[in-house]
Design an enzyme around this catalytic site. Structure first.
Site, PDB file in Angstrom:
ATOM      1  N   ARG A  46       0.818  -1.223   0.000  1.00  0.00           N
ATOM      2  CA  ARG A  46       0.000   0.000   0.000  1.00  0.00           C
ATOM      3  C   ARG A  46       0.848   1.268   0.000  1.00  0.00           C
ATOM      4  O   ARG A  46       0.378   2.344  -0.383  1.00  0.00           O
ATOM      5  CB  ARG A  46      -0.983   0.019   1.182  1.00  0.00           C
ATOM      6  CG  ARG A  46      -1.902   1.243   1.142  1.00  0.00           C
ATOM      7  CD  ARG A  46      -2.955   1.264   2.219  1.00  0.00           C
ATOM      8  NE  ARG A  46      -2.454   0.951   3.532  1.00  0.00           N
ATOM      9  CZ  ARG A  46      -1.728   1.765   4.292  1.00  0.00           C
ATOM     10  NH1 ARG A  46      -1.394   2.978   3.863  1.00  0.00           N
ATOM     11  NH2 ARG A  46      -1.326   1.389   5.492  1.00  0.00           N
ATOM     12  N   TYR A 100     -12.565  13.729 -20.234  1.00  0.00           N
ATOM     13  CA  TYR A 100     -13.071  12.362 -20.062  1.00  0.00           C
ATOM     14  C   TYR A 100     -14.253  12.406 -19.065  1.00  0.00           C
ATOM     15  O   TYR A 100     -14.189  13.082 -18.030  1.00  0.00           O
ATOM     16  CB  TYR A 100     -11.929  11.472 -19.543  1.00  0.00           C
ATOM     17  CG  TYR A 100     -12.394  10.154 -19.019  1.00  0.00           C
ATOM     18  CD1 TYR A 100     -13.013   9.231 -19.859  1.00  0.00           C
ATOM     19  CD2 TYR A 100     -12.243   9.824 -17.681  1.00  0.00           C
ATOM     20  CE1 TYR A 100     -13.481   8.028 -19.373  1.00  0.00           C
ATOM     21  CE2 TYR A 100     -12.698   8.618 -17.184  1.00  0.00           C
ATOM     22  CZ  TYR A 100     -13.314   7.718 -18.034  1.00  0.00           C
ATOM     23  OH  TYR A 100     -13.783   6.529 -17.552  1.00  0.00           O
ATOM     24  N   ASP A 172      -3.981  15.352 -18.798  1.00  0.00           N
ATOM     25  CA  ASP A 172      -4.220  13.922 -18.971  1.00  0.00           C
ATOM     26  C   ASP A 172      -3.654  13.547 -20.338  1.00  0.00           C
ATOM     27  O   ASP A 172      -4.175  13.969 -21.373  1.00  0.00           O
ATOM     28  CB  ASP A 172      -5.732  13.643 -18.882  1.00  0.00           C
ATOM     29  CG  ASP A 172      -6.060  12.147 -19.007  1.00  0.00           C
ATOM     30  OD1 ASP A 172      -5.297  11.433 -19.675  1.00  0.00           O
ATOM     31  OD2 ASP A 172      -7.098  11.725 -18.458  1.00  0.00           O
ATOM     32  N   LYS A 197      -4.847   1.930 -20.867  1.00  0.00           N
ATOM     33  CA  LYS A 197      -4.923   2.113 -22.325  1.00  0.00           C
ATOM     34  C   LYS A 197      -3.564   1.801 -22.969  1.00  0.00           C
ATOM     35  O   LYS A 197      -3.095   0.702 -22.847  1.00  0.00           O
ATOM     36  CB  LYS A 197      -5.404   3.535 -22.639  1.00  0.00           C
ATOM     37  CG  LYS A 197      -6.475   4.067 -21.687  1.00  0.00           C
ATOM     38  CD  LYS A 197      -7.774   3.297 -21.773  1.00  0.00           C
ATOM     39  CE  LYS A 197      -8.874   4.048 -21.045  1.00  0.00           C
ATOM     40  NZ  LYS A 197      -9.780   3.272 -20.265  1.00  0.00           N
TER      41      LYS A 197
HETATM   42  N1  PLP Z   1      -8.467   9.450 -18.778  1.00  0.00           N
HETATM   43  C1  PLP Z   1      -8.898   9.149 -20.009  1.00  0.00           C
HETATM   44  C2  PLP Z   1      -8.580  10.071 -21.141  1.00  0.00           C
HETATM   45  C3  PLP Z   1      -9.671   7.991 -20.229  1.00  0.00           C
HETATM   46  O1  PLP Z   1     -10.106   7.712 -21.471  1.00  0.00           O
HETATM   47  C4  PLP Z   1      -9.979   7.145 -19.125  1.00  0.00           C
HETATM   48  C5  PLP Z   1     -10.783   5.927 -19.289  1.00  0.00           C
HETATM   49  O2  PLP Z   1     -11.402   5.684 -20.309  1.00  0.00           O
HETATM   50  C6  PLP Z   1      -9.516   7.514 -17.864  1.00  0.00           C
HETATM   51  C7  PLP Z   1      -8.750   8.655 -17.727  1.00  0.00           C
HETATM   52  C8  PLP Z   1      -9.827   6.673 -16.652  1.00  0.00           C
HETATM   53  O3  PLP Z   1      -8.993   5.562 -16.604  1.00  0.00           O
HETATM   54  P1  PLP Z   1      -9.322   4.189 -15.852  1.00  0.00           P
HETATM   55  O4  PLP Z   1     -10.487   3.567 -16.559  1.00  0.00           O
HETATM   56  O5  PLP Z   1      -8.046   3.429 -15.969  1.00  0.00           O
HETATM   57  O6  PLP Z   1      -9.656   4.532 -14.449  1.00  0.00           O
END
Ligand code: PLP
Length: 382
Positions: A46, A100, A172, A197
């Site tokens: 953790r 997102y 992001d 991803k």
């Molecule tokens: N940021 C983006 C651009 C995403 O497309 C996603 C998920 O689709 C996330 C963050 C969130 O990621 P996670 O599903 O691994 O929590």
């Protein structure tokens, strides 16, 4: 060293454990501690400091030419922990208006109850950002390539605006991946990833990462230790293994997406394609200036209605209809019913997301096979 070499060798232990060329999984929650160590020297899953975590942290920081990195249990854990580490009750921040969905929901539904306010800004209108500043504004949050319209805003302007106004700049970087964009190189303070991803790339784990200035990453780590959203060692191992092939995967996906985008843009049944790699795309000039590649993500609108879009997705034989992105297999989704289902039809229309918009994550299949598949599917529904 170049990125492809760093992916393989950066951060690896100087002395391989027991001579193992591939990093073993340390499936142990706790580790021996000598009597003299203080709490911060203890190793415990953790606390995000097992050998599997440490190797990943060093590799991810090296990949983006940043000072430090931290892996988390999901992309959302990276996003929420970062915002909660850097902002406190009474603070305000700015965020791009087309983030997102999970991030937007967190901003709209969870942060106000914690006393943290946000103004959504139009990334394409930097001249309007200043009017949203307040004395308590602390950060600005954007995405490298937006979902699902693949817009690329002036990210250098975001960094200079943050500097001029004493804000922490956060991006992001999931859609671009470090192969196509390394935020620290243009001065971003923090880069976030859903490693679910491209970074892992095989659609078999959820994971996240926070990469950037050491002091800031340290405060996110402190919060993460409390929240407990640590990445399990087995997922660390899979992420580590996936990372090693990121350069070859991304090069293929960049190339294959361009081939598919060009085919779709020329097809009479396609009303429009969103892909910054296309010369005619409105974001092509900005993306060419900032990015080393345009990623494997594109979206397009079919000539026709929602039913036609559904029929096309059903007629495709290679891609799976599934959410998420960045894996080896091509995926298609209709954002109106997946990533942007939480918006009202009016909100979607205002954002330019129609019912017949299809989002594609291009995988590692041969681009000629993908083009043939889209051609036969378009003929079938025509
Ligand atoms: N940021 C983006 C651009 C995403 O497309 C996603 C998920 O689709 C996330 C963050 C969130 O990621 P996670 O599903 O691994 O929590």
């Amino acid at each position: 060293m170049k990125l492809a070499t760093r992916l393989i060798h950066a951060g690896e232990p100087e002395q391989p454990f027991a001579g193992a060329v591939s990093m073993p999984i340390f499936q142990s929650s706790t580790f021996l501690a000598s009597g003299s160590t203080d709490y911060h020297d203890l190793k415990y899953i953790r606390l995000n400091n097992t050998p599997n975590h440490q190797v990943l942290h060093a590799k991810l920081a090296a990949l983006e030419n940043a000072e430090a990195a931290l892996v988390t249990a999901s992309g959302m854990a990276a996003i929420t922990t970062t915002l909660l580490a850097l902002l406190k009750s009474g603070d305000h921040f700015l965020a791009q208006d087309c983030l997102y969905g999970g991030t937007l929901d967190f901003i709209n539904q969870d942060l106000p109850g914690l006393g943290i306010e946000c103004d959504l800004i139009d990334g394409q209108q930097p001249e309007t950002w200043k009017s949203c500043l307040r004395p308590n504004t602390r950060a600005i949050y954007v995405e490298t390539i937006t979902n699902p319209l693949m817009q690329v805003i002036d990210l250098e302007k975001v960094v200079s605006f943050a500097r001029q106004n004493g804000l922490v700049s956060i991006v992001d970087n999931t859609f671009a991946s470090p192969i196509n964009f390394r935020p620290a190189e243009i001065g971003f303070d923090i880069s976030l990833h859903s490693c679910t991803k491209y970074l892992n790339g095989h659609s078999d784990i959820v994971a996240g990462a926070v990469i950037g200035r050491r002091k800031l990453v340290e405060s996110v780590r402190h919060k993460l230790n409390h929240f407990g959203a640590s990445l399990d060692p087995h997922a660390c191992f899979l992420l580590h293994r996936g990372l090693k092939t990121l350069a070859v995967r991304m090069a293929h996906q960049n190339r294959a997406a361009l081939v598919l985008a060009r085919f779709l843009a020329d097809h009479p049944m396609v009303a429009g394609v969103n892909y910054p790699g296309l010369a005619q795309d409105p974001y092509h000039a900005m993306a060419s200036k900032l990015l080393d590649g345009f990623s494997g993500m594109l979206s397009f609108e079919i000539n026709g209605d929602r039913q036609k879009a559904i029929a096309l997705m059903e007629a495709l034989e290679i891609p799976f209809c599934a959410p998420s992105l960045g894996g080896v297999e091509s995926l298609v989704t209709r954002p109106a019913t997946t990533s942007h289902a939480g918006m009202t039809p009016d909100q979607r229309a205002a954002a330019g997301i129609s019912d017949q918009l299809i989002r594609v994550s291009v995988g590692l299949e041969d681009p000629e096979d993908l083009v043939d598949d889209y051609r036969q599917a378009l003929e079938k529904i025509g």
